[in-house]
Design a protein around this motif. Sequence first.
Motif, PDB file in Angstrom:
ATOM      1  N   UNK A  87       0.866  -1.173   0.000  1.00 29.91           N
ATOM      2  CA  UNK A  87       0.000   0.000   0.000  1.00 29.91           C
ATOM      3  C   UNK A  87       0.902   1.222   0.000  1.00 29.91           C
ATOM      4  N   UNK A  88       0.905   1.939  -1.104  1.00 27.89           N
ATOM      5  CA  UNK A  88       1.798   3.092  -1.273  1.00 27.89           C
ATOM      6  C   UNK A  88       1.084   4.360  -0.816  1.00 27.89           C
ATOM      7  N   UNK A  89       1.662   5.051   0.163  1.00 31.41           N
ATOM      8  CA  UNK A  89       1.066   6.255   0.733  1.00 31.41           C
ATOM      9  C   UNK A  89       2.012   7.426   0.500  1.00 31.41           C
ATOM     10  N   UNK A  90       1.492   8.500  -0.093  1.00 32.67           N
ATOM     11  CA  UNK A  90       2.309   9.688  -0.306  1.00 32.67           C
ATOM     12  C   UNK A  90       1.376  10.882  -0.510  1.00 32.67           C
ATOM     13  N   UNK A  91       1.922  12.082  -0.309  1.00 31.05           N
ATOM     14  CA  UNK A  91       1.118  13.284  -0.526  1.00 31.05           C
ATOM     15  C   UNK A  91       1.158  13.715  -1.986  1.00 31.05           C
ATOM     16  N   UNK A  92       2.178  13.251  -2.717  1.00 31.83           N
ATOM     17  CA  UNK A  92       2.338  13.613  -4.131  1.00 31.83           C
ATOM     18  C   UNK A  92       1.683  12.543  -5.002  1.00 31.83           C
ATOM     19  N   UNK A  93       0.565  12.896  -5.613  1.00 31.94           N
ATOM     20  CA  UNK A  93      -0.232  11.929  -6.372  1.00 31.94           C
ATOM     21  C   UNK A  93       0.547  11.335  -7.539  1.00 31.94           C
ATOM     22  N   UNK A  94       1.207  12.173  -8.326  1.00 31.62           N
ATOM     23  CA  UNK A  94       1.895  11.692  -9.514  1.00 31.62           C
ATOM     24  C   UNK A  94       3.050  10.762  -9.169  1.00 31.62           C
ATOM     25  N   UNK A  95       3.859  11.162  -8.184  1.00 34.52           N
ATOM     26  CA  UNK A  95       4.977  10.311  -7.779  1.00 34.52           C
ATOM     27  C   UNK A  95       4.497   8.965  -7.262  1.00 34.52           C
ATOM     28  N   UNK A  96       3.423   8.998  -6.488  1.00 35.22           N
ATOM     29  CA  UNK A  96       2.900   7.761  -5.921  1.00 35.22           C
ATOM     30  C   UNK A  96       2.357   6.839  -7.000  1.00 35.22           C
ATOM     31  N   UNK A  97       1.655   7.410  -7.960  1.00 38.56           N
ATOM     32  CA  UNK A  97       1.129   6.607  -9.071  1.00 38.56           C
ATOM     33  C   UNK A  97       2.260   5.997  -9.884  1.00 38.56           C
ATOM     34  N   UNK A  98       3.347   6.749 -10.051  1.00 37.10           N
ATOM     35  CA  UNK A  98       4.511   6.216 -10.773  1.00 37.10           C
ATOM     36  C   UNK A  98       5.074   4.988 -10.062  1.00 37.10           C
ATOM     37  N   UNK A  99       5.134   5.064  -8.736  1.00 35.98           N
ATOM     38  CA  UNK A  99       5.635   3.913  -7.962  1.00 35.98           C
ATOM     39  C   UNK A  99       4.734   2.705  -8.150  1.00 35.98           C
ATOM     40  N   UNK A 100       3.435   2.915  -8.054  1.00 38.55           N
ATOM     41  CA  UNK A 100       2.480   1.809  -8.223  1.00 38.55           C
ATOM     42  C   UNK A 100       2.566   1.237  -9.631  1.00 38.55           C
ATOM     43  N   UNK A 101       2.689   2.095 -10.629  1.00 33.93           N
ATOM     44  CA  UNK A 101       2.802   1.620 -12.015  1.00 33.93           C
ATOM     45  C   UNK A 101       4.049   0.765 -12.202  1.00 33.93           C
ATOM     46  N   UNK A 102       5.177   1.194 -11.619  1.00 33.86           N
ATOM     47  CA  UNK A 102       6.414   0.414 -11.711  1.00 33.86           C
ATOM     48  C   UNK A 102       6.238  -0.964 -11.070  1.00 33.86           C
ATOM     49  N   UNK A 103       5.562  -0.994  -9.920  1.00 37.79           N
ATOM     50  CA  UNK A 103       5.349  -2.275  -9.229  1.00 37.79           C
ATOM     51  C   UNK A 103       4.491  -3.200 -10.083  1.00 37.79           C
ATOM     52  N   UNK A 104       3.429  -2.674 -10.654  1.00 36.87           N
ATOM     53  CA  UNK A 104       2.524  -3.507 -11.449  1.00 36.87           C
ATOM     54  C   UNK A 104       3.192  -3.981 -12.736  1.00 36.87           C
ATOM     55  N   UNK A 105       4.043  -3.143 -13.334  1.00 39.50           N
ATOM     56  CA  UNK A 105       4.779  -3.563 -14.528  1.00 39.50           C
ATOM     57  C   UNK A 105       5.710  -4.729 -14.231  1.00 39.50           C
ATOM     58  N   UNK A 106       6.175  -4.809 -12.981  1.00 39.30           N
ATOM     59  CA  UNK A 106       7.069  -5.897 -12.580  1.00 39.30           C
ATOM     60  C   UNK A 106       6.304  -7.104 -12.044  1.00 39.30           C
ATOM     61  N   UNK A 107       4.976  -7.053 -12.139  1.00 36.54           N
ATOM     62  CA  UNK A 107       4.156  -8.188 -11.723  1.00 36.54           C
ATOM     63  C   UNK A 107       3.774  -8.196 -10.261  1.00 36.54           C
ATOM     64  N   UNK A 108       3.995  -7.069  -9.563  1.00 37.20           N
ATOM     65  CA  UNK A 108       3.673  -7.005  -8.146  1.00 37.20           C
ATOM     66  C   UNK A 108       2.259  -6.514  -7.888  1.00 37.20           C
ATOM     67  N   UNK A 109       1.886  -6.530  -6.617  1.00 37.52           N
ATOM     68  CA  UNK A 109       0.563  -6.084  -6.198  1.00 37.52           C
ATOM     69  C   UNK A 109       0.700  -4.814  -5.363  1.00 37.52           C
ATOM     70  N   UNK A 110       0.021  -3.740  -5.798  1.00 33.18           N
ATOM     71  CA  UNK A 110       0.147  -2.463  -5.090  1.00 33.18           C
ATOM     72  C   UNK A 110      -1.100  -1.628  -5.289  1.00 33.18           C
TER      73      UNK A 110
END
Length: 319
Positions: A87-110
Motif C-alpha cells: 500500500x503506497x502512501x504519499x502526498x504527491x499523487x503523480x509520484x505515488x502513481x509512478x511507484x504503483x505503475x512500476x510495481x505492477x509492470x514488474x508483476x507485483x501487487x500495489x
Amino acid sequence: MDVLSVLLHFIFPIKMLLRLYSFCILMVDVAWVVFNAICATFQAAYELFRPPPLKTVRLETAMVIGSGRGVGRQIAMQLADLGAIVLCIDINHQNNEDTVDHIKLRGGSAASYICDVTRREKIEELAAQIKKDVGFVSMLFYCCGIPSPRSLMTQPPQDIHKTLDLTLTSYFWLIDNFLPEMKTRDHGHIVALTSVAGLSYIKDKMPLSVAQFAVQGLAESLMEDLRINKIDNVHVTLIHIYPFIVNDEYHDVKLRIPSYFGTISPVEAASSILDSVRRNYPEASVPKHLLCLGHLLRILPRRATVLIRDLLDTGVDFA
C-alpha cells in the motif's frame, strides 16, 4: 523481663536469617542477569558472522508511507518483488502513481493512497479506507521526514511544528490506528526510519535533530511496551539512514572521508533496510557500520564524542 529476653533471643536470629535469605536471593538474581547478559553478548557476536534467517514477507500487507521517491519508493518496489501486497502512501499523487505503475509492470501487487500524514483526521480517514479495502495491515514502513542531502545544506531552518508533525507526531497517529490489531493478532512489524540526525546533531537543524532523537525514543518505548505485554511476534525495527550516503539525484556531494563513508544508491539502501527488517533486528543503520559508531558515541565521555564528531563531520561541499 525474662520472657521478653527469651522472645528477643529468638526474634533476632530470625531477622538475621531473613536478611541472609534476601541477600542470597539478590545474589542469585544478579548472577542470573550477568549470565544472561554474557550469553546475549556472545549471541550478538555470533550473529555478526551467522545472521538470523530471513523471514518471508510473501502475502504480508505492507504500508509504505513516503513511497513517492527515494528510499521509500525502492522499499515499496522491493517488498512487491518479495511477494508482499504493498500500500503506497504519499502526498504527491503523480509520484505515488509512478511507484504503483512500476510495481505492477514488474508483476507485483500495489495500491495507491494519497494522504497528508501531518493531519490526524486524514490519517484516520486513510486507516478506515485501508481497513475497508484490504483489512489487516501487518507491516508499516514510515519513510517520511528523511531529508535529502541538499535540503540539509541549503534549506532554511524548519518550522518547528511542521517538522515535529511530519517526523514524530504522525507516528503516534499511525500507531494508534494500526498497532492495536497487530497486538490482537500477535503479528506485525513496525519500521521507523530516521536520519543520522537521530544519532548526532546536524548544524542549523535543531528541530529535525530533536524530532528524530524523539523517534528513537518512540521506537524503544514501543519495544518495551511489546516486551512487557509479552507480545512476541510484533516487531519494531529502528533504521538510521545517513542522508549523504544515499546518492539519489545529487551526484555533486563531496565527503571529507570518502573511503569511510562512500555513497550507495537508494536501491542498495532499501535492500539493506529490508535485510535488517526480515531478520527482525531491533536497530540497524545505512550503512551498517555506522550503528557501531552510534553506540560508541553513547558511552564515551562528552569530550571524546565531540572530537569524533569533528573528525567524521561530513565536510559536505557541492561542486
